[in-house]
Design an enzyme around this catalytic site. Structure first.
Site, PDB file in Angstrom:
ATOM      1  N   ASP A   9      -0.507  50.629  22.564  1.00 42.24           N
ATOM      2  CA  ASP A   9      -1.296  51.755  23.078  1.00 42.24           C
ATOM      3  C   ASP A   9      -2.602  51.217  23.663  1.00 42.24           C
ATOM      4  O   ASP A   9      -3.384  50.565  22.971  1.00 42.24           O
ATOM      5  CB  ASP A   9      -1.605  52.743  21.944  1.00 42.24           C
ATOM      6  CG  ASP A   9      -2.043  54.105  22.462  1.00 42.24           C
ATOM      7  OD1 ASP A   9      -2.443  54.182  23.634  1.00 42.24           O
ATOM      8  OD2 ASP A   9      -1.994  55.082  21.702  1.00 42.24           O
ATOM      9  N   ASP A 103      -0.150  55.292  29.102  1.00 42.54           N
ATOM     10  CA  ASP A 103      -0.896  54.289  28.333  1.00 42.54           C
ATOM     11  C   ASP A 103      -0.219  53.900  27.023  1.00 42.54           C
ATOM     12  O   ASP A 103      -0.836  53.303  26.157  1.00 42.54           O
ATOM     13  CB  ASP A 103      -2.308  54.811  28.037  1.00 42.54           C
ATOM     14  CG  ASP A 103      -2.298  56.118  27.241  1.00 42.54           C
ATOM     15  OD1 ASP A 103      -1.219  56.725  27.087  1.00 42.54           O
ATOM     16  OD2 ASP A 103      -3.389  56.538  26.794  1.00 42.54           O
ATOM     17  N   GLU A 104       1.064  54.214  26.884  1.00 40.17           N
ATOM     18  CA  GLU A 104       1.741  54.022  25.599  1.00 40.17           C
ATOM     19  C   GLU A 104       3.156  53.486  25.813  1.00 40.17           C
ATOM     20  O   GLU A 104       3.904  53.989  26.646  1.00 40.17           O
ATOM     21  CB  GLU A 104       1.778  55.367  24.873  1.00 40.17           C
ATOM     22  CG  GLU A 104       2.321  55.312  23.473  1.00 40.17           C
ATOM     23  CD  GLU A 104       2.291  56.675  22.802  1.00 40.17           C
ATOM     24  OE1 GLU A 104       2.481  56.717  21.584  1.00 40.17           O
ATOM     25  OE2 GLU A 104       2.101  57.699  23.507  1.00 40.17           O
TER      26      GLU A 104
END
Length: 404
Positions: A9, A103-104
């Site tokens: 993350d 973003d993960e």
């Protein structure tokens, strides 16, 4: 074979991107999102969180809580660029991965212990991402996606955490039930009313009790609390719907402006369908009034991606939906029940000129962008548009700051 599931993350991703572009923003309270009073915080720096600010909060409230904060509208094209840099690094280094949001990421490193040592390999991957992208990133690793995701949250900021096999329950037990993915505000309140605050209490509860209180979701939460939920790595996200919506800076009853907006939305969604060789079988329209009451109406249509079918259907739905004669805060359009296929010519209604028009307009859009050409009726809503291919297997950008 022992499972090794990695969760990565990017820390305060939008904020980190802005600081990468402008080093003067380092160590300063920063808010990224809608800059007006109607805006929402898409991301906030750790400096603002000590004041109670969090993503998803009204920008107006966030400014009151942290008046010193610098507010930036943000640029989704920049965030997509940095996300793609990280994606390419991960794609090169792991056998199978899932991009859960901008973003993960999840990656399956099972079996790599025999060659590299999965934790060592994940640590080296993290260092490479930091070095080549300049962005801080945290990771958690365990036997399943859920425990790894929680571990990442505990590792932050810019750190890593390994949960060895057999220690999942022990790791989860002292944490708040809020840490369990899928426990939203409503579920949290139900559990708190039962006196449940820590995950340990759920671990001690019979499964039947959780199901009786929360239904099917109760079983999922119980399994996650015990560290035994094992959802698979999803390497490709098949989009079943496309939607877009607009929150107005000021509530309006201007019918010209409203119709321009939904016209532009329908036109753009139809183009996205054609661009991806997709057809939609359901259309829906959404209205939120100034009193925050929200209404939706949808209809089934023959599978299509044609403007001259989708746009009139959307306008007709809006006409039927708008009954209260109150000021409108938000409007939205959605196409769903999406299947693969090209637009089927209607031998009775379609003309050669109409089909040529679609081809010409789409050719211009493909070359110069989806807002480079539009109908006069949607000119007043030029900001309606997308930045990337919605059918490329990646999750939609709006998931970036939402809890999953």
């Amino acid at each position: 074979m022992k499972k090794n599931i990695l969760h990565l993350d990017l820390d305060t991703f939008f904020v980190s991107c802005e600081r990468l572009i402008d080093s003067r923003l380092q160590n300063k309270p920063l808010l990224v999102g809608g800059t007006g009073d109607r805006g929402v915080v898409a991301a906030c720096s750790y400096e603002t969180r000590t004041f109670g600010v969090h993503s998803g909060m009204s920008m107006k409230i966030a400014r009151k809580l942290c008046p010193e904060a610098i507010v930036i509208r943000g640029d989704t094209s920049i965030y997509s660029k940095y996300s793609n840099i990280v994606t390419e690094i991960i794609k090169e280094k792991v056998p199978i991965f899932e991009k859960a949001s901008i973003d993960e990421f999840y990656a399956d490193l099972s079996g790599m212990d025999a060659f590299f040592g999965s934790y060592k390999y994940a640590s080296e991957l993290r260092q490479r991402i930091i070095k080549e992208s300049g962005l801080p990133i945290s990771f958690g690793m365990s036997q399943n996606k859920i425990v790894s995701k929680v571990a990442t949250g505990e590792a932050k900021p810019n750190n890593k955490l390994l949960i060895d096999a057999g220690f999942e329950k022990e790791f989860l037990a002292p944490l708040s039930i809020r840490k369990i993915p899928s426990v939203g505000e409503k579920t949290y309140q139900i559990l708190r009313n039962l006196g449940v605050e820590k995950i340990k209490v759920i671990q001690e509860m019979p499964l039947e009790m959780m199901i009786s209180v929360l239904g099917k979701n109760g079983k999922t939460i119980w399994k996650r609390a015990n560290g035994i939920d094992n959802p698979p790595i999803i390497a490709f996200h098949e989009r079943k719907s496309l939607s877009t919506e607009r929150t107005y800076t000021k509530d309006t009853i201007d019918m010209i402006k409203l119709k321009e907006t939904i016209f532009a939305m329908a036109e753009n969604l139809a183009y996205q369908l054609r661009k991806g060789d997709k057809l939609a079988g359901v259309i829906s329209v959404k209205i939120r009034y100034s009193d925050f009451n929200t209404y939706n109406k949808q209809i089934k249509i023959p599978y299509t991606s044609a403007d001259h079918i989708i746009i009139p259907a959307v306008l007709e739905l809006f006409k039927k939906l708008y009954q209260r004669r109150l000021l409108i805060r938000l409007v939205g359009v959605k196409v769903s029940d999406i299947v693969s296929g090209n637009y089927q010519i209607n031998l009775f209604d379609d003309t050669e000129q109409l089909l040529d028009l679609y081809n010409a307009m789409d050719t211009v859009r493909n070359k110069y962008g989806d807002k480079s050409i539009m109908r006069a009726a949607s000119m007043g809503a030029k900001s309606i548009g997308r930045f990337s291919n919605p059918f490329n297997g990646e999750p939609p950008l709006v998931l970036a700051h939402r809890k999953q």
